[in-house]
Design a protein around this motif. Structure first.
Motif, short mmCIF file in Angstrom:
data_model
loop_
_atom_site.label_atom_id
_atom_site.label_comp_id
_atom_site.label_asym_id
_atom_site.label_seq_id
_atom_site.Cartn_x
_atom_site.Cartn_y
_atom_site.Cartn_z
N ASP A 292 -16.06 33.96 -39.80
CA ASP A 292 -15.08 33.89 -38.71
C ASP A 292 -14.39 35.25 -38.56
O ASP A 292 -13.51 35.60 -39.35
CB ASP A 292 -14.05 32.80 -38.98
CG ASP A 292 -13.16 32.51 -37.78
OD1 ASP A 292 -12.70 33.47 -37.15
OD2 ASP A 292 -12.96 31.32 -37.48
N GLU A 293 -14.78 36.02 -37.56
CA GLU A 293 -14.23 37.36 -37.38
C GLU A 293 -12.73 37.32 -37.09
O GLU A 293 -11.98 38.23 -37.47
CB GLU A 293 -14.96 38.09 -36.25
CG GLU A 293 -16.40 38.44 -36.59
CD GLU A 293 -17.04 39.31 -35.51
OE1 GLU A 293 -16.31 39.71 -34.58
OE2 GLU A 293 -18.23 39.57 -35.62
N LYS A 294 -12.27 36.28 -36.40
CA LYS A 294 -10.85 36.17 -36.08
C LYS A 294 -10.03 36.01 -37.35
O LYS A 294 -9.02 36.70 -37.54
CB LYS A 294 -10.62 34.99 -35.14
CG LYS A 294 -9.21 34.89 -34.59
CD LYS A 294 -9.08 33.73 -33.62
CE LYS A 294 -7.65 33.62 -33.08
NZ LYS A 294 -7.51 32.48 -32.15
N LEU A 295 -10.48 35.11 -38.24
CA LEU A 295 -9.77 34.95 -39.51
C LEU A 295 -9.85 36.23 -40.34
O LEU A 295 -8.90 36.59 -41.04
CB LEU A 295 -10.36 33.78 -40.30
CG LEU A 295 -10.01 32.37 -39.83
CD1 LEU A 295 -10.59 31.34 -40.79
CD2 LEU A 295 -8.51 32.18 -39.72
N ASN A 296 -10.98 36.90 -40.30
CA ASN A 296 -11.13 38.16 -41.04
C ASN A 296 -10.05 39.15 -40.66
O ASN A 296 -9.50 39.86 -41.51
CB ASN A 296 -12.50 38.78 -40.77
CG ASN A 296 -13.65 37.92 -41.26
OD1 ASN A 296 -14.80 38.14 -40.87
ND2 ASN A 296 -13.36 36.92 -42.09
N SER A 297 -9.75 39.22 -39.37
CA SER A 297 -8.77 40.20 -38.90
C SER A 297 -7.35 39.84 -39.30
O SER A 297 -6.46 40.69 -39.33
CB SER A 297 -8.86 40.33 -37.38
OG SER A 297 -8.47 39.12 -36.75
N TYR A 298 -7.11 38.53 -39.61
CA TYR A 298 -5.78 38.11 -40.06
C TYR A 298 -5.54 38.45 -41.53
O TYR A 298 -4.41 38.55 -41.98
CB TYR A 298 -5.61 36.60 -39.92
CG TYR A 298 -5.74 36.05 -38.53
CD1 TYR A 298 -5.49 36.84 -37.41
CD2 TYR A 298 -6.10 34.72 -38.33
CE1 TYR A 298 -5.61 36.32 -36.14
CE2 TYR A 298 -6.22 34.19 -37.06
CZ TYR A 298 -5.99 34.99 -35.96
OH TYR A 298 -6.11 34.47 -34.72
N ASN A 299 -6.62 38.57 -42.28
CA ASN A 299 -6.52 38.62 -43.73
C ASN A 299 -5.72 39.83 -44.22
O ASN A 299 -5.93 40.96 -43.78
CB ASN A 299 -7.91 38.66 -44.36
CG ASN A 299 -7.86 38.43 -45.84
OD1 ASN A 299 -7.69 37.31 -46.30
ND2 ASN A 299 -7.96 39.51 -46.60
N GLN A 300 -4.80 39.57 -45.14
CA GLN A 300 -4.01 40.65 -45.71
C GLN A 300 -4.24 40.79 -47.21
O GLN A 300 -4.16 41.88 -47.75
CB GLN A 300 -2.52 40.41 -45.44
CG GLN A 300 -1.65 41.63 -45.71
CD GLN A 300 -0.21 41.38 -45.38
OE1 GLN A 300 0.43 40.52 -45.98
NE2 GLN A 300 0.32 42.12 -44.42
N GLN A 301 -4.53 39.69 -47.86
CA GLN A 301 -4.83 39.70 -49.29
C GLN A 301 -6.05 38.83 -49.52
O GLN A 301 -6.04 37.64 -49.18
CB GLN A 301 -3.64 39.15 -50.09
CG GLN A 301 -2.85 40.23 -50.81
CD GLN A 301 -1.68 39.63 -51.57
OE1 GLN A 301 -0.82 39.00 -50.99
NE2 GLN A 301 -1.66 39.84 -52.87
#
Length: 885
Positions: free
Chosen positions: A670-679
């Motif tokens: 999921d590219e959208k979730l990837n972009s949210y990831n911080q840790q």
């Protein structure tokens, strides 16, 4: 008759002569009275004219001018003439008494006639002096005084070394503009005053030293006026000149001189050109200024800046007790209490002076205990604190850019004394409190933190990721709302290790409760607080929170219950209808509280390190959620959880732990979730791991534990074929220009087999922490450097260059890497390196350092002595630089 001579005199002639003498104009006896009256009148006029002229002269002399020689000569003649006249007039009564024949004659003709002539002569000389005593100019411009001594209250203990280093900096050839900055009350003006006076006693080549107090709301006109007066070009025509004409006059005067311009208390950039000050570097002149804002140093284009910090304890104690030797000795218990009072000042000279003066004659231990209690509980009520300390420090608050920044600053006062809070945590508070808007990178929040740092209202930690307040600045932050129309009351812990929530006197007035870092075990009071918007109970011993605790808090926005490991359950929180921020991290919660999913305004939920929490089913009901932190929690990231997270439409920040579960693959795709990831936390992996580059690029922390990873591949965007990957093991050169792990700050790999190198870390320019433990197959950190392309396309046609790794690295830990032979093939600058920890790396015999590495840091090296003795240092200088640490 013999012997007799007969003389015949005409009787008519003798009578005529006598009559003429008595009655004519030449009779000095007849005019004596009138002449004496005229002399008295002329003398009074002469004295008055002399007094007026002397006053006029002294006024102009106070302006630095010198009196004209002819004026001084005239004044001297006036003194002599007036004294002679007074002596003459003392005889006047006797001389008048001796007159006879209706004052037409004297009983002693010869002596009295001489007196009358002296009176006439003195009158003539006096009238001549009066005539000469009219001057158009009484002074002339003298040589300008090179330095005007500055008087100040007292020297500050311990500033000798700072004075010397500041003086040496001023004298450096390459320094034209020097900025001195520090928080209010720290002693900047005193330092500059001592520098000014040092020009009086130290040999130097400057022609003039000019002191100007700039202050907050000063104008170009005011500064020009002060400089004009110092240069003695300020005259009666000055006010009629335009600003530009004044600037030209100042410039013309200063261009011919080697000057030192000392500008005290600058609050913002001063346009030197508009004032008329020429560029100081051209003729060796100097400009030195003091400011509370480090930003001013940058805007003024300083060649060097010096920070004035608070005093060390010994110097602070000496300043505090300078006038209380007798008081300290008056009771054996005063010394200990006095030390605690002095420590409350945290080395701030302004506070040490004021509080020290107040306490100088307090000779009972009860007075000292009372003072300590007041300073701890409500410092503003301490005598002199409000008028002489807080009101002065408040100028820094008043000068902040806008109301938003001011409110963010006031919120910082809720943190305990000496408490270092993470920058991200502070920004999250601000977002939750609706002080700023929330975004993925929080640029606005970091900008405000920098503004508060530059204003010396926040202090950055050594690690750079936390900030704190000076205790007196915190007192000011808590005082401001009370006296300036803000919230009426804040409940802030005033004693360490409080075990219960203090009684709230006025629940309707209270706006904030902050009891961070105490020993509170229960929160069972009933809160009926219609204006309460913040409750901070993090880092306590909470076991129980009653339902009544949230009885009536309709506008509560921020609730922090983190770091309460014994807190296993919460009451129903459905009535917290305004809640935006909820932090439950590092608690023992086993289930989410009832009513959580009814909080439609909640934008921030932190569940990190809630190891006992296994489920977050229904999380998608939080329709406004923007930040979700799950890093280190016990939640199984299965497909259902991933789908729930995917339905959070407003999410922009996510931290998560991905284990070998069914949801891992769908999450990574999921590219959208990837972009949210911080840790990103990966564990228990046992196959080729394909991680989207978007996830690595957005992550600040990458952690991989307990995994066997034959190959770690980073998938480039918009590539669907299986062979279009960048291998962490061996990057493909044709893809390197597309890689940028800009956000990555920390990498931790523990117990991961099969990995041979981590060369892709070249593309993490801000990596600060590298922690590698038990990687049995790794043989190099950065390997095959020559296979990386020269970078040029994305850098606007600059000359090609190779990436230099570890530019921001601060902490390097290497343990049990039994095959590791190389970190990097050549020496690196390591400008930020602070600590190296190496253990269990027998084949690593060379380090990528030389004597020039980490020049601005004192690097701590922790390693086994046997290993250190086998290290092949590049030269003796490198060994001497690092081995002793």
């Amino acid at each position: 008759m013999g012997g007799c001579v007969s003389i015949a005199i005409s009787c008519d002639q003798a009578i005529n002569n006598l009559t003429s003498c008595i009655s004519g104009d030449g009779n000095s006896f007849r005019n004596l009275v009138n002449n004496l009256a005229s002399l008295r009148r002329a003398t009074r006029q002469l004295e008055a004219r002399g007094d007026d002229l002397l006053t006029r002269v002294k006024v102009q002399e106070d302006g630095g001018r010198s009196r004209l020689a002819e004026v001084q000569e005239w004044l001297s003649e006036v003194d002599i003439t007036v004294r002679e006249t007074h002596d003459l007039l003392l005889q006047s009564d006797d001389e008048i008494d001796k007159l006879c024949c209706y004052q037409y004659c004297s009983k002693n003709w010869i002596s009295r006639n001489g007196y009358s002539k002296r009176v006439v002569k003195q009158l003539t000389e006096t009238e001549i002096l009066l005539f000469r005593g009219v001057f158009d100019e009484v002074t002339q411009r003298g040589p300008i005084q090179k330095v005007e001594e500055r008087l100040f209250h007292q020297k500050i203990f311990g500033q000798e070394e700072l004075i010397e280093s500041t003086w040496n900096s001023i004298m450096e050839d390459g320094v034209g503009i020097l900025g001195i900055y520090g928080m209010g009350g720290v002693g900047k003006t005193t330092l500059l005053s001592q520098i000014n006076n040092k020009f009086l006693i130290e040999s130097n080549q400057f022609d003039i030293v000019i002191w100007v107090v700039v202050s907050n709301n000063t104008t170009v006109k005011r500064i020009q006026e002060d400089i004009g007066k110092r240069l003695e070009i300020y005259d009666e025509n000055w006010e009629r000149k335009t600003e530009n004409e004044k600037a030209c006059d100042i410039n013309k005067s200063l261009k011919t001189k080697r000057y030192v311009l000392l500008l005290d208390d600058m609050w913002r950039k001063v346009d030197l050109a508009s004032i008329g000050v020429p560029v100081p570097r051209r003729n060796g002149s100097k400009i030195v200024f003091t400011t509370r804002s480090n930003e001013v140093c940058g805007r003024m284009g300083v060649d060097k800046e010096i920070e004035v910090t608070c005093m060390m304890w010994d110097d602070a104690w000496n300043l505090f007790t300078k006038n209380m030797e007798e008081t300290i000795k008056s009771h054996p218990d005063i010394l200990e209490v006095a030390r605690s009072v002095a420590k409350k000042c945290k080395g701030l000279p302004l506070a040490l002076n004021v509080i020290g003066e107040v306490m100088a004659r307090k000779k009972t231990v009860e007075e000292w205990h009372h003072a300590a209690n007041v300073l701890s509980s409500s410092a503003a009520q301490f005598s002199g604190m409000e008028a002489e300390i807080l009101s002065i420090l408040k100028f820094s608050y008043d000068d902040l850019a806008d109301e938003k920044t001011k409110k963010c600053f006031l919120f910082c006062g809720l943190c305990p004394e000496d408490y270092e809070i993470g920058k991200d945590d502070l920004i999250d508070y601000w977002v939750g409190h609706e002080l700023i808007g929330g975004t993925k990178l929080n640029y606005e929040g970091y900008t405000i933190i920098e503004a508060l740092k530059n204003a010396c209202l926040l202090i950055e930690s050594e690690s750079k990721d936390k900030v704190k307040m000076h205790d007196v600045i915190r007192d000011m932050a808590l005082w401001i709302p009370l006296g300036f129309g803000g919230p009426q009351e804040k409940l802030v812990a005033v004693e360490e290790n409080a075990r219960k929530i203090p009684k709230i006197k006025d629940q309707e007035a209270i706006s904030s409760i902050s009891l961070i870092s105490n020993q509170i075990e229960e929160a069972c009071v009933s809160l009926d607080c219609p204006n309460l918007d913040t409750v901070l109970l993090r880092d306590n011993k909470l076991r129980n929170i009653s339902q009544d605790f949230f009885y009536c808090v309709p506008i509560l926005k921020v609730l922090d219950l983190s770091l309460n490991a014994n807190l296993t359950r919460l009451p129903n929180i459905s009535n917290l209808v305004s809640l935006r921020y909820l932090n439950l991290s590092c608690t023992g919660l086993k289930d989410l509280p009832n009513g959580l999913y009814e909080l439609n305004k909640l934008i921030y939920l932190n569940l990190e390190h809630t190891y006992m929490l296994k489920k977050i089913d229904g999380i998608s009901s939080l329709s406004s959620l923007q930040v979700l932190r799950l890093y280190g929690s016990g939640i199984d990231t299965n497909d259902n959880v991933v789908k729930e997270i995917q339905r959070l439409e407003h999410l922009y920040q996510l931290t998560i732990t991905l284990r070998g579960s069914s949801g891992l693959e769908s999450y990574l795709k999921d590219e959208k979730l990837n972009s949210y990831n911080q840790q990103l936390h990966l564990s228990n992996q046992s196959s080729v791991l394909i991680v989207p580059i978007g996830m690595i690029s957005s992550s600040r922390v990458l952690e991989i534990l307990d995994s066997n990873i034959p190959k770690l591949e980073i998938k480039l965007p918009n590539n669907d074929s299986d062979d279009e990957y960048v291998h962490l093991l061996k990057p493909a050169s044709e893809y390197c220009s597309n890689i940028n792990f800009f956000s990555l700050r920390e990498v931790r790999l523990d117990n991961c087999t099969s990995l041979r190198d981590l060369t892709c870390l070249l593309y993490a320019p801000h990596l600060a922490v590298l922690y590698l433990v038990w990687l049995p197959d790794i043989h190099a950190i950065i390997d095959r450097y020559d296979e990386f392309p020269l970078m040029s396309k994305s850098l606007r046609n600059r000359q090609p260059y190779r990436l230099l790794p570890f530019r921001a690295l601060e902490f390097l830990t290497l343990r049990n890497l039994v095959k590791l032979r190389s970190i990097y093939r050549g020496p690196l600058p390591f400008p930020n390196l602070k600590e190296i920890n190496i253990k269990g790396c027998p084949l690593l015999t060379r380090l990528p350092i030389n004597s020039e590495s980490a020049q601005s840091q004192n690097v701590i090296m922790n390693a086994e002595k046997e290993w250190l003795e086998k290290v092949k240092w590049r030269d003796q200088a490198t060994k001497e630089r690092f081995y002793p640490s």
